[in-house]
Design an enzyme around this catalytic site. Structure first.
Site, mmCIF file in Angstrom:
data_model
loop_
_atom_site.group_PDB
_atom_site.id
_atom_site.type_symbol
_atom_site.label_atom_id
_atom_site.label_comp_id
_atom_site.label_asym_id
_atom_site.label_seq_id
_atom_site.Cartn_x
_atom_site.Cartn_y
_atom_site.Cartn_z
ATOM 1 N N ARG A 65 0.819 -1.215 0.000
ATOM 2 C CA ARG A 65 0.000 0.000 0.000
ATOM 3 C C ARG A 65 0.853 1.265 0.000
ATOM 4 O O ARG A 65 0.379 2.336 -0.416
ATOM 5 C CB ARG A 65 -1.002 -0.029 1.167
ATOM 6 C CG ARG A 65 -2.137 -1.022 0.924
ATOM 7 C CD ARG A 65 -3.081 -1.099 2.106
ATOM 8 N NE ARG A 65 -2.440 -1.631 3.292
ATOM 9 C CZ ARG A 65 -2.310 -2.927 3.581
ATOM 10 N NH1 ARG A 65 -2.807 -3.823 2.761
ATOM 11 N NH2 ARG A 65 -1.702 -3.319 4.674
ATOM 12 N N GLU A 102 5.704 -11.461 14.243
ATOM 13 C CA GLU A 102 5.222 -12.116 15.456
ATOM 14 C C GLU A 102 5.762 -13.550 15.521
ATOM 15 O O GLU A 102 6.211 -14.022 16.552
ATOM 16 C CB GLU A 102 3.702 -12.092 15.437
ATOM 17 C CG GLU A 102 3.090 -12.312 16.795
ATOM 18 C CD GLU A 102 1.574 -12.205 16.727
ATOM 19 O OE1 GLU A 102 1.043 -11.669 15.738
ATOM 20 O OE2 GLU A 102 0.938 -12.685 17.674
HETATM 21 P P1 AMP Z 1 4.520 -3.074 11.209
HETATM 22 O O1 AMP Z 1 5.760 -3.651 10.595
HETATM 23 O O2 AMP Z 1 4.008 -3.859 12.376
HETATM 24 O O3 AMP Z 1 4.653 -1.606 11.488
HETATM 25 O O4 AMP Z 1 3.366 -3.257 10.142
HETATM 26 C C1 AMP Z 1 3.256 -2.349 9.138
HETATM 27 C C2 AMP Z 1 2.754 -2.967 7.857
HETATM 28 O O5 AMP Z 1 1.695 -3.895 8.065
HETATM 29 C C3 AMP Z 1 2.220 -1.869 6.986
HETATM 30 O O6 AMP Z 1 2.712 -2.068 5.678
HETATM 31 C C4 AMP Z 1 0.723 -1.985 7.081
HETATM 32 O O7 AMP Z 1 0.167 -1.859 5.824
HETATM 33 C C5 AMP Z 1 0.448 -3.373 7.646
HETATM 34 N N1 AMP Z 1 -0.414 -3.363 8.847
HETATM 35 C C6 AMP Z 1 -0.054 -3.688 10.113
HETATM 36 N N2 AMP Z 1 -1.069 -3.610 10.969
HETATM 37 C C7 AMP Z 1 -2.135 -3.188 10.248
HETATM 38 C C8 AMP Z 1 -3.519 -2.889 10.568
HETATM 39 N N3 AMP Z 1 -4.016 -3.004 11.814
HETATM 40 N N4 AMP Z 1 -4.307 -2.471 9.562
HETATM 41 C C9 AMP Z 1 -3.830 -2.340 8.310
HETATM 42 N N5 AMP Z 1 -2.561 -2.621 7.944
HETATM 43 C C10 AMP Z 1 -1.713 -3.038 8.896
#
Ligand code: AMP
Length: 177
Positions: A65, A102
């Site tokens: 995205r 995770e």
């Molecule tokens: P992180 O590495 O945990 O910061 O996750 C970020 C990536 O996962 C981004 O590219 C987001 O598009 C996706 N992502 C993580 N959690 C969500 C959520 N609750 N809703 C939508 N996209 C998420």
């Protein structure tokens, strides 16, 4: 610099999808923003407004995205766009960075000639959650010797404290939950 735009319509358009992609995750669905011309434009205007004064030379977008927003921002700034992709998707020689999920580990990649040393970069993704993905992208930008000027996210899930994984990075998030 705070945005001068009224972003309330963006907040209102985000669709919460419970238990996607797995139980316990509240997924922030941005497709209603993409599907509405005025809202999509407003979201891009917000990114562009804060990036424009920074002398940005490249936009780096995170799979997938981050491509949707990042490419439009690059077009508007008149600069190039560089994709950070999940391992195995980019055809040419890559620089790679691992990050922890995770369960287990994931790897993101960037073409080795995508950024020049010293180039001023803005990093873009739709959402900052734990910050693991963005931290891996930051690592890649650093390996290329480019200068990360700002990391921008449409949405930040503050309770996950993703900023702790991005020490020393200037961060702009437009909508916090
Ligand atoms: P992180 O590495 O945990 O910061 O996750 C970020 C990536 O996962 C981004 O590219 C987001 O598009 C996706 N992502 C993580 N959690 C969500 C959520 N609750 N809703 C939508 N996209 C998420």
């Amino acid at each position: 610099m705070p945005t001068t735009l009224d972003l309330a319509p963006l907040r209102a358009a985000i669709r919460d999808v419970p238990d996607f992609p797995k139980p316990g995750i509240l997924f922030k669905d941005i497709t209603p923003i993409l599907a509405d011309g005025a809202l999509f434009k407003l979201s891009i205007d917000a990114f562009v407004e804060s990036a424009r004064p920074l002398g940005i030379e490249k936009v780096v977008g995170i799979d997938a995205r981050g491509f949707l927003f990042g490419a439009a921002v690059a077009y508007e700034l008149g600069v190039g766009f560089v994709p950070v992709r999940k391992k195995g998707k980019l055809p040419f020689t890559c620089q790679s960075a691992a990050y922890t999920l995770e369960y287990g580990e994931a790897v993101v990649e960037m073409h080795i000639d995508a950024l020049r040393p010293g180039e001023r970069v803005v990093l873009i993704d739709d959402l900052l959650a734990t910050g693991g993905t963005a931290a891996a992208a930051v690592k890649l930008i650093g390996k290329m010797g480019a200068e990360l000027v700002l990391a921008q996210f449409l949405i930040e899930l503050e309770f996950l404290d993703g900023r702790k994984n991005l020490p020393g990075t200037a961060i702009k998030a437009f909508l916090t939950f």
